[in-house]
Design a protein around this motif. Structure first.
Motif, PDB file in Angstrom:
ATOM      1  N   LYS A 168       0.830  -1.230   0.000  1.00  0.00           N
ATOM      2  CA  LYS A 168       0.000   0.000   0.000  1.00  0.00           C
ATOM      3  C   LYS A 168       0.852   1.263   0.000  1.00  0.00           C
ATOM      4  O   LYS A 168       0.531   2.257   0.649  1.00  0.00           O
ATOM      5  N   VAL A 170       2.925   4.117  -2.390  1.00  0.00           N
ATOM      6  CA  VAL A 170       3.058   4.706  -3.719  1.00  0.00           C
ATOM      7  C   VAL A 170       4.529   4.948  -4.033  1.00  0.00           C
ATOM      8  O   VAL A 170       5.197   5.719  -3.337  1.00  0.00           O
ATOM      9  N   TYR A 213      -2.617   9.909  -3.226  1.00  0.00           N
ATOM     10  CA  TYR A 213      -1.575   9.180  -3.957  1.00  0.00           C
ATOM     11  C   TYR A 213      -0.400  10.092  -4.274  1.00  0.00           C
ATOM     12  O   TYR A 213       0.750   9.743  -4.026  1.00  0.00           O
ATOM     13  N   GLU A 214      -0.694  11.260  -4.842  1.00  0.00           N
ATOM     14  CA  GLU A 214       0.396  12.075  -5.373  1.00  0.00           C
ATOM     15  C   GLU A 214       1.127  12.881  -4.309  1.00  0.00           C
ATOM     16  O   GLU A 214       2.312  13.141  -4.449  1.00  0.00           O
ATOM     17  N   ARG A 215       0.439  13.290  -3.249  1.00  0.00           N
ATOM     18  CA  ARG A 215       1.105  14.106  -2.249  1.00  0.00           C
ATOM     19  C   ARG A 215       1.506  13.316  -1.011  1.00  0.00           C
ATOM     20  O   ARG A 215       2.508  13.612  -0.400  1.00  0.00           O
ATOM     21  N   MET A 216       0.689  12.313  -0.629  1.00  0.00           N
ATOM     22  CA  MET A 216       1.038  11.542   0.570  1.00  0.00           C
ATOM     23  C   MET A 216       1.764  10.242   0.232  1.00  0.00           C
ATOM     24  O   MET A 216       2.359   9.626   1.114  1.00  0.00           O
ATOM     25  N   LYS A 217       1.673   9.808  -1.048  1.00  0.00           N
ATOM     26  CA  LYS A 217       2.316   8.554  -1.496  1.00  0.00           C
ATOM     27  C   LYS A 217       1.765   7.329  -0.767  1.00  0.00           C
ATOM     28  O   LYS A 217       2.500   6.395  -0.436  1.00  0.00           O
ATOM     29  N   VAL A 218       0.475   7.371  -0.484  1.00  0.00           N
ATOM     30  CA  VAL A 218      -0.155   6.292   0.266  1.00  0.00           C
ATOM     31  C   VAL A 218      -1.242   5.650  -0.600  1.00  0.00           C
ATOM     32  O   VAL A 218      -2.036   6.352  -1.226  1.00  0.00           O
ATOM     33  N   VAL A 219      -1.244   4.316  -0.661  1.00  0.00           N
ATOM     34  CA  VAL A 219      -2.256   3.602  -1.436  1.00  0.00           C
ATOM     35  C   VAL A 219      -3.509   3.388  -0.581  1.00  0.00           C
ATOM     36  O   VAL A 219      -3.447   2.723   0.455  1.00  0.00           O
TER      37      VAL A 219
END
Lengths: 372, 372
Positions: A316, A318, B312-318
């Protein structure tokens, strides 16, 4: 080009000093583990999986490798600006506090580091850059100037900007300060793993045995090698390996390493877009000439995509395609896996894997996986 | 259906007891913060952004809301099986150690909890389930039986399995033990935020002021409300809010809450696929009858996609689409934002946002964003 005469020597002690200089500007990024991926890496690949690859068992007449691997993922995708590059640029700007000018892929890191050091930044970016990268770079207050995407076009625009503004050129990786900054990620990794192991019930003999990082220009790989170059200071030897895409010659570092001659140009459109650059001179001196890197390995595009899918769906997290090339080597490259089986034996290895960055545009990622 | 006579009372004290029971089976998931998202939430939306929405300034004649929000993201996407649901099922199975049978969306959590309690699990899943969910459920050793995707088809197959195996039915959310288990996430969040604030240089007055969670069946929301229901024990009042998609009636909880009548059926194909179910009876008794939830809010599909892209793009979390509905409310719902401005004033709120899960198939995510 930066003046390199006043740079500290390229040693682990200098990495410690660099860390002290920049640590208030950067994040100590988290280190993650994942049981599913450990199991996958420690399971021999099947004849069916290897069929048709360069490790086809019927062709090689070998048995699949049986390495034992426990992963420690150093998440530089959670670094400021979403990649390890913030480290090197803070080191460069923090150390010198002069005016710089720099181009290309490290745009966000430079814009941020320049802003926090009160230095104006002019950044030349190809018009085809991912929109979030452009937006983030502008968001940090940099003056963004667009160019075509070939190196000739970029260099022409860069030259023009330098002439007009008197700015100085900041190299993306080929500079001692940059290497020392990138090296700090592996330094943190060492102490994070050693605290995690000492507070767990695991075997007292366990320690970080090896680290694998992606290799583009070589700043991260050579920095990691420096950070792991002093067995006495770091509690034992730590082997360092480089990972590259094999697609259309992006494995320039590996080819150079085994032929003894640095490859100076690369023209590959691998999906691991951060790794399309040739290894720079300073990184090369550490990787090859000082032999601080123990081996270079490569994997194909499908293997990178498979690793990417595993990281998204099971961890999970990115990451950008370039970030998972080390993991792809550990999971899928039989040469690497046989080496681990041989060197690590029954006890296996605690293997550090550096996830270099997470700057991926969701639409591009979408196109990569939508077809499946 | 589970026997509810022997269940503990629905109080915060029972949540503490539930946490003690299950904590060795679950992860204490990380809590993340993000400056970019705090800034975005604390910036008034522009007239252009609101144009054409239900909060169009020209139509409402209002000014955009000016809330001050500091987010604390509780990452249940990093929970075992990738969602908070592991908590409730471990509570149910750990507490009762009987034989159960269960269906639908919580398949992986049940399979895992059953395996670790030595209980055989039969799981009825629609054939259209995401392949990674099916694979993971089988991977935990459960017997997977396929059915059609309508509730009638699933229930027929479930009935057949129960008759053949003597298994018992495990409800996905409408059970006191499940609610107590889900509640443990908010309990952890309270103590994680209080340690983070006490070790930082922030204002000594700061504390968790409110929590917003997605609401599907209502297990997570009602559990969170219980965990935050004792101002004396938790160091002050904590308001709890529910977030739903508005698309084609998926805001059943909100409609029921404001009309005073639980909505019993929902038929929505919102992209937040975890939130397509109506609120269950036990959750409703906590959310509405005991008034432990302070308000319910909804957002449209585009707002959910925007929030997803930011995470996704700022926290990089899925995360899966359902997970970001609370964040979407905080960023985009002017009604919620005006309420925060009014209630929190100049000091603003420390707002907990529960990211409920991260079980998303990369190909499906790809299709969602590839067109852009």
């Amino acid at each position: 080009m930066a003046d390199t005469n006043t740079c500290p020597p390229l040693t682990r002690a200098s990495v410690l000093a660099a860390h002290a200089l920049i640590k208030s500007y950067i994040h100590e990024t988290p280190v993650l583990t994942n049981t599913t991926l450990d199991t996958l890496a420690s399971t021999p690949r099947t004849a069916a999986e290897l069929k048709g690859t360069e490790w086809d068992l019927e062709v090689t007449g070998k048995q699949p490798a049986r390495p034992k691997i426990r992963f420690w993922f150093k998440c530089e995708n959670y670094q400021r600006i979403g990649a390890f590059k913030a480290r090197g640029l803070f080191m460069l700007l923090n150390g010198l506090k002069r005016r710089w000018k720099w181009r290309s892929n490290h745009a966000q890191a430079l814009a941020l580091a320049a802003r926090e050091n009160g230095i104006p930044a002019h950044i030349v970016m190809p018009t085809i850059s991912a929109p979030p990268k452009i937006a983030a770079t502008k968001g940090y207050g940099a003056n963004v100037i667009f160019s075509g995407s070939t190196s000739t076009e970029r260099e022409a625009v860069t030259k023009e900007v330098i002439e007009k503004t008197g700015a100085r050129f900041v190299p993306p990786y080929d500079h001692p300060d940059i290497i020392l900054g990138q090296a700090t990620a592996a330094l943190e990794l060492q102490s994070q793993i050693s605290s995690a192991l000492s507070s767990s019930k695991s075997s007292p003999k366990r320690r970080l045995n090896a680290v694998i990082t992606p290799c583009g220009g070589g700043g991260l790989l050579s920095g990691t090698a420096l950070a792991c170059s002093d067995p006495a200071a770091q509690g034992g030897p730590i082997l360092v390996f480089g990972a590259e895409p094999s697609f259309s010659g992006a494995d320039d570092g590996r080819r150079g390493y085994y032929s003894g001659q640095r490859v100076e140009t690369v023209k590959s459109l691998t999906i691991a877009d951060g790794l399309r650059t040739p290894v720079g001179k300073y990184p090369w001196s550490i990787i090859y000439e000082k032999k601080l890197v123990a081996g270079m390995y490569s994997v194909g595009e499908e293997e990178i995509k498979k690793a990417l899918k595993l990281v998204y769906e099971r961890m999970k997290v990115v990451v950008e395609p370039s970030a998972v090339v080390g993991l792809a080597v550990a999971l899928f490259n039989e040469e690497f896996r046989s080496m681990v089986e041989r060197d690590a034996g029954e006890e296996g290895w605690d293997l550090g894997v550096v996830f270099s960055g997470g700057n991926v545009e969701l639409a591009a990622l979408g196109r990569l996986f939508a077809e499946e």
